[in-house]
Scaffold this active site. Structure first.
Site, mmCIF file in Angstrom:
data_model
loop_
_atom_site.group_PDB
_atom_site.id
_atom_site.type_symbol
_atom_site.label_atom_id
_atom_site.label_comp_id
_atom_site.label_asym_id
_atom_site.label_seq_id
_atom_site.Cartn_x
_atom_site.Cartn_y
_atom_site.Cartn_z
ATOM 1 N N ASN A 162 -14.364 -29.580 13.358
ATOM 2 C CA ASN A 162 -14.271 -28.371 12.543
ATOM 3 C C ASN A 162 -14.393 -28.631 11.048
ATOM 4 O OD1 ASN A 162 -13.308 -25.511 12.016
ATOM 5 N ND2 ASN A 162 -11.636 -26.666 11.091
ATOM 6 N N TYR A 216 -26.012 -24.211 2.885
ATOM 7 C CA TYR A 216 -24.993 -24.033 3.917
ATOM 8 C C TYR A 216 -25.610 -23.498 5.204
ATOM 9 C CZ TYR A 216 -20.849 -22.221 6.309
ATOM 10 O OH TYR A 216 -19.880 -21.949 7.241
ATOM 11 N N LYS A 236 -25.712 -25.303 9.046
ATOM 12 C CA LYS A 236 -25.176 -24.741 10.281
ATOM 13 C C LYS A 236 -26.267 -24.557 11.331
ATOM 14 C CE LYS A 236 -20.898 -24.737 9.086
ATOM 15 N NZ LYS A 236 -19.931 -25.632 9.768
ATOM 16 N N THR A 296 -9.772 -17.535 5.267
ATOM 17 C CA THR A 296 -9.225 -18.879 5.143
ATOM 18 C C THR A 296 -9.266 -19.282 3.670
ATOM 19 O OG1 THR A 296 -11.381 -19.938 5.378
ATOM 20 C CG2 THR A 296 -10.147 -19.506 7.417
#
Length: 252
Positions: free
Chosen positions: A92, A157, A161, A192
């Site tokens: 993760n 980013y 992914k 988060t």
């Protein structure tokens, strides 16, 4: 999902000091697994362990940077030495970056890909032999809704992914006959610490919330439940795919 599926299983969680990793480590331990969580922030990691053990469950922390292969190798070795085996892994650890193609730098590319892609690859490289020694198991890698679609302004980013998705599918095929399953979980916006760094104004938060048909952000526990489903030893026919948990974002 039966809680007993995880009893006496040993699970490893990278990026486990906060957010999705923390929520998943807590959920795995509550479901009966012995958990080793890792990250670069030792005080936060020890705090998560204290929370888990206070609930009567089992966990340990090992400080490791997932982008450094030697530290990942040491993490896996610690897990096997501490609890005797490795059955489950949730890779993760990751980093965010908001920048369009026109502003891309090699330093940014390297920083993001070193952790988001190499970190996943190095983790699987060292986890798979330990899983084989235990007779098989399951791996979940954290992807993103942006591993399936494109979005302007987050080019590096998004690319990282997409790479996690392809890497996970290839790994799943490599170990499918060895009783090891590899899948990804693909969240959209989850509240988060990483998200709070990314959305640093009320305008950004409102814009990003409106992107989701459900009208709000997800929570770390939403992803933890999905990860436990993917890791559940009962799901022997589930490999090489992704579970999208995105409030309808990619359905548009």
């Amino acid at each position: 999902m039966s809680t007993s599926s995880f009893t006496n299983k040993v699970a490893l969680v990278t990026g486990g000091t906060s957010g999705i990793g923390k929520a998943t480590a807590i959920a795995l331990a509550a479901a009966g697994a012995k958990v080793v969580l890792s990250g670069r922030r030792e005080p936060e990691g020890n705090a998560v362990v204290a929370e888990i053990t206070a609930a009567g469950d089992t966990a340990s922390f090992f400080k490791a940077d997932a982008s450094v292969e030697s530290e990942i190798a040491a993490l896996v070795a610690f897990t096997v030495e501490k609890y005797g085996r490795l059955d489950l892994a949730f890779n993760n650890a990751g980093v965010e970056l908001a920048a369009p193609v026109s502003d891309a730098t090699y330093a940014d590319y390297q920083r993001v890909f070193d952790l988001n892609v190499w970190g996943v690859l190095a983790s699987m490289k060292h986890e798979i032999p330990a899983l084989l020694a235990a007779g098989g198991g399951a791996i979940v890698n954290t992807s993103s809704a942006l591993g399936l679609i494109g979005m302007p302004g987050v080019s590096i980013y998004t690319a990282s992914k997409h790479a996690v998705e392809g890497l996970s599918k290839a790994a799943a095929l490599e170990v499918a006959k060895q009783k090891i399953r590899v899948n990804t979980v693909a969240p959209a916006v989850i509240e988060t610490e990483m998200f709070n760094r990314f959305a640093d104004s009320s305008e950004k938060r409102e814009y990003m919330a409106a992107m989701h048909p459900v009208g709000h952000f997800g929570q770390p526990d939403d992803i933890a439940r999905a990860v436990l489903y993917l890791l559940d030893p009962a799901n022997t026919f589930l490999t090489g795919t992704h579970l999208v948990v995105d409030g309808g974002l990619t359905a548009q």
